[in-house]
Design a protein around this motif. Structure first.
Motif, short mmCIF file in Angstrom:
data_model
loop_
_atom_site.label_atom_id
_atom_site.label_comp_id
_atom_site.label_asym_id
_atom_site.label_seq_id
_atom_site.Cartn_x
_atom_site.Cartn_y
_atom_site.Cartn_z
N VAL A 580 0.84 -1.20 0.00
CA VAL A 580 0.00 0.00 0.00
C VAL A 580 0.88 1.25 0.00
O VAL A 580 0.63 2.21 -0.74
N LEU A 581 1.94 1.23 0.82
CA LEU A 581 2.82 2.39 0.87
C LEU A 581 3.62 2.54 -0.42
O LEU A 581 3.89 3.65 -0.87
N THR A 582 3.98 1.41 -1.04
CA THR A 582 4.72 1.46 -2.31
C THR A 582 3.85 2.10 -3.39
O THR A 582 4.31 2.95 -4.17
N GLN A 583 2.57 1.69 -3.46
CA GLN A 583 1.66 2.30 -4.43
C GLN A 583 1.47 3.81 -4.15
O GLN A 583 1.37 4.60 -5.07
N LEU A 584 1.43 4.13 -2.85
CA LEU A 584 1.25 5.53 -2.49
C LEU A 584 2.45 6.36 -2.94
O LEU A 584 2.29 7.49 -3.45
N LEU A 585 3.68 5.84 -2.81
CA LEU A 585 4.87 6.58 -3.22
C LEU A 585 4.89 6.78 -4.73
O LEU A 585 5.44 7.77 -5.23
N ASN A 586 4.28 5.88 -5.47
CA ASN A 586 4.27 5.97 -6.93
C ASN A 586 3.06 6.71 -7.48
O ASN A 586 2.95 6.91 -8.69
N SER A 587 2.15 7.15 -6.58
CA SER A 587 0.90 7.77 -7.06
C SER A 587 1.04 9.24 -7.39
O SER A 587 0.21 9.81 -8.09
N ASN A 588 2.09 9.91 -6.85
CA ASN A 588 2.29 11.35 -7.11
C ASN A 588 1.05 12.20 -6.80
O ASN A 588 0.49 12.88 -7.66
N LEU A 589 0.61 12.12 -5.56
CA LEU A 589 -0.54 12.93 -5.15
C LEU A 589 -0.20 14.42 -5.28
O LEU A 589 0.91 14.84 -4.94
N PRO A 590 -1.14 15.25 -5.77
CA PRO A 590 -0.83 16.69 -5.97
C PRO A 590 -0.58 17.41 -4.65
O PRO A 590 -1.35 17.29 -3.71
N ASP A 609 -3.71 17.62 8.03
CA ASP A 609 -5.03 17.82 7.43
C ASP A 609 -4.96 17.80 5.91
O ASP A 609 -5.87 17.29 5.24
N MET A 610 -3.85 18.35 5.33
CA MET A 610 -3.71 18.32 3.87
C MET A 610 -3.49 16.89 3.37
O MET A 610 -4.09 16.45 2.38
N VAL A 611 -2.63 16.13 4.06
CA VAL A 611 -2.37 14.74 3.66
C VAL A 611 -3.64 13.92 3.76
O VAL A 611 -3.97 13.11 2.87
N LEU A 615 -5.37 11.97 0.61
CA LEU A 615 -5.56 10.52 0.63
C LEU A 615 -7.02 10.14 0.41
O LEU A 615 -7.34 9.16 -0.28
N ARG A 616 -7.93 10.89 1.02
CA ARG A 616 -9.35 10.59 0.83
C ARG A 616 -9.79 10.88 -0.59
O ARG A 616 -10.63 10.16 -1.16
N ASP A 617 -9.21 11.94 -1.21
CA ASP A 617 -9.53 12.20 -2.61
C ASP A 617 -9.06 11.07 -3.52
O ASP A 617 -9.63 10.83 -4.59
#
Length: 760
Positions: A580-590, A609-611, A615-617
């Motif tokens: 899950v964390l690996t996918q998150l690192l590769n997702s490039n959240l704005p 609060d921003m993170v 993540l919810r978006d």
């Protein structure tokens, strides 16, 4: 001053109207408050001259002998000439006459030398008992010596006690009727003969005529037409100048060190303003100064705009300003000059720090001690007394260090009505602060301080005066085997910054001493320096070979520095599933960056609060937790108090000078107003405004006949003014006319012209 009236003027306004432009200009320069706002004519100028507020400002700037002359004029029965006035103050006419001329030029007295008359405000401001004399009585006494002898020697003893003031005495039933036959006591015999009169039921007062007779025509027992001497010790002027320059250099170093410390550890702003006593004590220990000196250093830096209260988050802190960075770029002479100019013209009474505020509005405020940098330190009297204190030191002469008490007496003679004990305290504080600033050395005024006493002193003049005494900055130090570095003079700024990063200041002075230690070298590494850079810098800027103990110290600290790493992260994420964390690192959240610290832990510099929102978006369902891992439940937002806003002290008066152009403009306006008043038509129609149709008719006829017209014009603020105009055209609700006051064509709204009358 010259007059154009052949006969004696009946009023002050008539006297002022007869003054020439030079005399009026001198009056406006010495009493500039008379010019704001510009008076409409001489009558209005005379009203301002006689107002208590304006007269008080003028009297407060008089010296002791000038006030004595006013007291004598107020006490003596009119008319008073120069001869009687000289007798009243016990001084020769050649001493009194020029001072009388000064009072006439200030319009505190008007008339001629044979008939001197104080203005009404002088009588009111000096009080009902000028020079300790009682009120005037209308009774005619005849032979006063015989009357006093008839009262008896014991009654004469009572009169002697009242002669030089105060003129009142306490006695029971003072208002009872007493005759010469029924009088039994000395006071009763005096009451029966009118030598004392009842003031109230329990007080008798000595009439002014009796007091003057008993004083032998003298109003004051003694007067001093010249200031008291400035006694002191003799010192070498050259040595005094060098000592003052050394103090100036020390002050610049103290300010630099104090503000560097504030930038590193900013103290909070107190709720009542200022900086706390403990913070000042701590700062004093760190910069190597006494607590009172540290407070004065902060005040001088604050006056120069080098430190200010800055909002940091939800609190206010004392921090250096951007002006401090600009100040550091200046040479030593200009840095010192900027501090001196800020102190010299500032309103802050530094000596009040640590004292109780006697001017507080409440009892609690009066019991509170005043802190450094507090808004309560502003006093309008401070700059005026500083100037006088420095003038006293200059009056003593080069190489003379006058005793502080003689300086206090000298200033008190020049401003007898200003401040009392507080004035004396300000003098002593000013002398002490001048020594701290390097304006005096060994108690004598330094030569480089004399530009301050010029008409318009500047920082450049001060810097130029002290520059020959300031040492040239050096870029090399002497490294010693005991892990110290000796600076043979003030260091170049870049060299000082680098040396301060790796060594602690051990002593200041002509040759500063810096000590290397494990903590100081570690500080340099914390600032990003490397061991190679430190070795290279020391070799480049040392006049001697780098000692082996210092080389070992740098290398030893470098080996142990950075083994344990510390960083900052606003948010952490943990998850038992590494994928899950690996996918998150590769997702490039704005707007969010992540860094992996362990297979199951990542951190982010973004706020939680921003993170959480990002993540919810992205379709994830994170759960917030506290520092100890407990579930975090979001509650209602908390509301903080609005930040406090301080207001500066509102002074009733301000010091200002009029330029020659301003003086000329005021005189022209007053002269024009006099011409209008002289040509004003009769009283008919002036009390109430005329009908609009009548006003328009008068203006239309004047425009056709090209005749001059007197009008009353009301501006948009409701203020009315009188003018003499030559109407040219009346149309569309406007009058076009040539205004004699401004000597220019102007337009006037007809509905604002309340009255118009032709001028013969």
């Amino acid at each position: 001053m010259s007059t154009t009236e052949p006969t004696r003027p009946r009023t002050l306004a008539e006297a002022l109207r007869g003054w020439d432009d030079a005399a009026l200009g001198e009056l406006l320069r010495r009493r500039p408050d008379l010019a704001l706002p510009i008076p409409a004519d001489t009558g209005q100028l005379a009203a301002r001259v006689t107002s208590n507020a304006s007269a008080a400002r003028a009297i407060n700037r008089l010296d002791e002998f000038g006030v004595d002359l006013l007291e004598a004029l107020s006490a003596l029965p009119e008319p008073v000439n120069v001869e009687l006035l000289s007798q009243g103050v016990g001084q020769p006419e050649e001493v009194v006459r020029p001072r009388v001329t000064e009072l006439l030029e200030l319009a505190l007295v008007w008339g001629t030398e044979d008939d001197l008359r104080p203005i009404r405000a002088v009588h009111e401001l000096l009080g009902p008992t000028p020079a300790g004399l009682g009120p005037i009585t209308t009774r005619h006494f005849g032979d006063l010596d015989q009357l006093i002898d008839d009262a008896g020697p014991d009654a004469r003893a009572v009169l002697d006690k009242l002669t030089w003031g105060p003129p009142t005495g306490s006695v029971e039933k003072a208002d009872r009727p007493v005759t010469i036959a029924s009088a039994r006591t000395p006071v009763e015999r005096l009451l029966a003969r009118g030598l004392v009169v009842p003031k109230d039921a329990n007080t008798v007062v000595l009439p002014r005529q009796i007091g003057l007779h008993l004083r032998g025509g003298r109003v004051l027992a003694s007067t001093r037409p010249v200031p008291p001497p400035l006694a002191g010790k003799k010192v070498s002027a050259a040595i005094a100048d060098r000592a003052a320059a050394g103090a100036a250099l020390d002050l610049v170093r103290l300010v630099d060190r104090a503000l560097e410390q504030l930038g590193t550890e900013p103290p909070p702003v107190l709720r009542t303003g200022g900086i706390g006593v403990r913070e000042v004590r701590s700062l004093a220990a760190k910069i190597g100064a006494e607590e009172q000196t540290a407070a004065a250093v902060l005040e001088m830096a604050y006056a120069a705009g080098l430190v200010a209260a800055v909002e940091v988050g939800t609190s206010e802190m004392w921090l250096p300003t951007s002006a401090y960075d600009d100040w550091l770029e200046l040479d030593l002479a200009h840095r010192w000059a900027q501090l001196v100019m800020a102190w010299f013209s500032g309103l802050r009474a530094i000596g009040l720090i640590g004292r109780r505020d006697s001017t507080g509005s409440t009892a609690a405020a009066r019991e509170r001690l005043i802190n450094a940098l507090a808004p309560d330190l502003e006093r309008l009297l401070a700059p005026e007394i500083r100037v006088l204190a420095l003038q006293a030191l200059a009056e003593a002469g080069a190489g003379t260090a006058p005793a502080p008490e003689t300086v206090v007496m000298w200033v008190a003679w020049h401003r007898p009505r200003r401040g009392g004990q507080f004035r004396d305290d300000l003098v002593e504080w000013s002398v002490s602060e001048a020594a701290l600033l390097g304006l005096t050395g060994l108690g004598a005024l330094a030569a480089h301080a004399k530009p301050l006493l010029g008409p318009e002193p500047t920082a450049d003049e001060l810097a130029e005066a002290i520059s020959p005494l300031m040492p040239e900055p050096v870029s090399e130090v002497l490294l010693q085997a005991d892990l110290t570095a000796v600076a043979p003079g003030p260091l170049v700024r870049t060299v000082q910054d680098e040396l301060s990063a790796m060594a602690d200041v051990e002593s200041d002075g002509g040759a500063g001493v810096y000590r290397f230690s494990e903590s100081s070298v570690r500080r340099a590494f914390d600032l990003g320096r490397t061991a190679e850079q430190l070795h290279a810098w020391l070799a480049e800027h040392s006049r001697t070979p780098v000692p082996q103990p210092l080389t070992y110290l740098v290398d030893d600290v470098a080996r142990r520095h950075g083994v344990l790493r510390l960083g900052t992260a606003s948010t952490y994420l943990r998850c038992d599933d590494e994928n899950v964390l690996t996918q998150l690192l590769n997702s490039n959240l704005p707007g969010v960056r992540f860094r992996r610290l362990a297979p199951t832990v990542v951190v982010s510099p973004s706020p939680p609060d921003m993170v959480l929102s990002r993540l919810r978006d992205a379709g994830l369902a994170p759960l917030a937790e506290t520092f100890d891992g407990a579930l975090h439940v979001t509650g209602a937002p908390r509301r903080g108090e609005a930040p406090r806003r301080r207001t500066s002290r509102d002074f009733n008066e301000s010091a200002f000078d009029l330029t020659d152009d301003q003086v000329k403009a005021v005189i022209e306006k007053v002269r024009a107003g006099d011409r209008i008043a002289a040509e004003r038509p009769g009283d008919d129609g002036l009390i109430s405004p005329a009908a609009p149709a009548e006003t328009i008719a008068v203006l239309t006829n004047a425009a056709e006949a090209h005749t001059r017209t007197w009008i009353v014009y009301v501006d948009h603020n409701g203020h009315s003014s009188e003018r003499i105009v030559e109407p040219v055209r009346v149309a569309d609700g406007w009058l076009t006319a040539y205004d004699e006051t401004t000597e220019t064509p102007r337009t006037y709204a007809l509905h604002r012209i309340s009255t118009a009358r032709p001028v013969d």
